[in-house]
Write a protein that holds these residues in place. Structure first.
Motif, PDB file in Angstrom:
ATOM      1  N   GLY A 125       0.833  -1.206   0.000  1.00 47.75           N
ATOM      2  CA  GLY A 125       0.000   0.000   0.000  1.00 47.75           C
ATOM      3  C   GLY A 125       0.859   1.243   0.000  1.00 47.75           C
ATOM      4  O   GLY A 125       2.075   1.168   0.192  1.00 47.75           O
ATOM      5  N   ARG A 126       0.233   2.379  -0.195  1.00 48.57           N
ATOM      6  CA  ARG A 126       0.988   3.634  -0.206  1.00 48.57           C
ATOM      7  C   ARG A 126       1.528   3.941   1.192  1.00 48.57           C
ATOM      8  O   ARG A 126       0.768   3.976   2.152  1.00 48.57           O
ATOM      9  N   PRO A 127       2.830   4.172   1.305  1.00 52.98           N
ATOM     10  CA  PRO A 127       3.411   4.500   2.613  1.00 52.98           C
ATOM     11  C   PRO A 127       2.867   5.836   3.126  1.00 52.98           C
ATOM     12  O   PRO A 127       2.601   6.756   2.347  1.00 52.98           O
ATOM     13  N   ALA A 128       2.725   5.931   4.429  1.00 50.98           N
ATOM     14  CA  ALA A 128       2.188   7.133   5.052  1.00 50.98           C
ATOM     15  C   ALA A 128       3.166   8.301   4.933  1.00 50.98           C
ATOM     16  O   ALA A 128       4.387   8.114   5.045  1.00 50.98           O
ATOM     17  N   LEU A 129       2.629   9.472   4.730  1.00 48.29           N
ATOM     18  CA  LEU A 129       3.415  10.700   4.667  1.00 48.29           C
ATOM     19  C   LEU A 129       4.275  10.850   5.921  1.00 48.29           C
ATOM     20  O   LEU A 129       5.450  11.204   5.850  1.00 48.29           O
ATOM     21  N   ARG A 130       3.699  10.553   7.062  1.00 46.80           N
ATOM     22  CA  ARG A 130       4.418  10.688   8.332  1.00 46.80           C
ATOM     23  C   ARG A 130       5.649   9.782   8.375  1.00 46.80           C
ATOM     24  O   ARG A 130       6.707  10.166   8.845  1.00 46.80           O
ATOM     25  N   LEU A 131       5.524   8.565   7.869  1.00 46.25           N
ATOM     26  CA  LEU A 131       6.648   7.631   7.834  1.00 46.25           C
ATOM     27  C   LEU A 131       7.796   8.189   6.999  1.00 46.25           C
ATOM     28  O   LEU A 131       8.957   8.182   7.418  1.00 46.25           O
ATOM     29  N   LEU A 132       7.479   8.675   5.806  1.00 42.02           N
ATOM     30  CA  LEU A 132       8.520   9.233   4.930  1.00 42.02           C
ATOM     31  C   LEU A 132       9.182  10.448   5.568  1.00 42.02           C
ATOM     32  O   LEU A 132      10.406  10.594   5.534  1.00 42.02           O
ATOM     33  N   THR A 133       8.379  11.296   6.167  1.00 46.16           N
ATOM     34  CA  THR A 133       8.897  12.519   6.791  1.00 46.16           C
ATOM     35  C   THR A 133       9.771  12.203   8.000  1.00 46.16           C
ATOM     36  O   THR A 133      10.876  12.732   8.138  1.00 46.16           O
ATOM     37  N   GLU A 134       9.286  11.333   8.877  1.00 42.21           N
ATOM     38  CA  GLU A 134      10.043  11.028  10.101  1.00 42.21           C
ATOM     39  C   GLU A 134      11.365  10.324   9.813  1.00 42.21           C
ATOM     40  O   GLU A 134      12.368  10.606  10.468  1.00 42.21           O
ATOM     41  N   THR A 135      11.376   9.427   8.831  1.00 44.99           N
ATOM     42  CA  THR A 135      12.638   8.747   8.517  1.00 44.99           C
ATOM     43  C   THR A 135      13.646   9.722   7.904  1.00 44.99           C
ATOM     44  O   THR A 135      14.829   9.685   8.230  1.00 44.99           O
ATOM     45  N   LEU A 136      13.173  10.611   7.044  1.00 45.32           N
ATOM     46  CA  LEU A 136      14.055  11.626   6.452  1.00 45.32           C
ATOM     47  C   LEU A 136      14.615  12.545   7.530  1.00 45.32           C
ATOM     48  O   LEU A 136      15.830  12.761   7.614  1.00 45.32           O
TER      49      LEU A 136
END
Length: 158
Positions: A125-136
């Motif tokens: 599924g599409r990864p959550a915006l929060r996941l991408l932001t927090e890992t970056l």
């Protein structure tokens, strides 16, 4: 974005399984339908703008990078451009790979020039915006970087 240099993430969607995708010298792979995240860097001439312009064009007569093989089959959904002097693509790829729900579909993909396991990740599924932001942000914070720019471009309506 001019010639700003840095790292980027491509969010791609593959609508149907690919039974036999040839990826340069890496070999042939089965790619499940779903979302693929590719983390790359753009520190050469033209920087982020030139690299993202390359990735916006789906078909390449002669693929140059591993991602060009998948990009010819998958839709570009979003691009995250991070203007920074820090080469943090491996950190971001590792952080994403450690997240539940994300996996490495092709070891070595995009990582033949560094020590990363892979720069390509898969999610059904599409990864959550929060996941991408927090890992970056976690990767940038570990380096003490507070000086960066982030530009997110959506291609879903295009």
């Amino acid at each position: 974005m001019t010639a700003l240099k840095g790292i980027y993430l491509l969010l791609l969607r593959l609508d149907a399984e690919l039974a036999d995708l040839q990826v340069g010298r890496l070999g042939r792979y089965r790619c499940a339908a779903g979302h693929y995240l590719y983390v790359g860097s753009a520190f050469g001439p033209g920087g982020l703008a030139a690299r993202l312009a390359h990735h916006e064009r789906p078909a390449k007569a002669r693929p140059h990078w591993h991602i060009d093989y998948l990009r010819a089959q998958a839709r570009l959904i979003e691009a995250w451009a991070v203007g920074s002097t820090l080469r943090r693509e491996c950190c971001w790829a590792r952080a994403l790979a450690a997240e539940p729900g994300l996996s490495i579909p092709i070891p070595g993909f995009g990582a033949t020039d560094n020590g990363c396991v892979s720069h390509l990740l898969y999610s059904p599924g599409r990864p959550a915006l929060r996941l991408l932001t927090e890992t970056l942000l976690g990767c940038l914070a570990r380096e003490g970087s507070q000086d960066f720019t982030l530009e997110i471009t959506s291609y879903e309506g295009a």
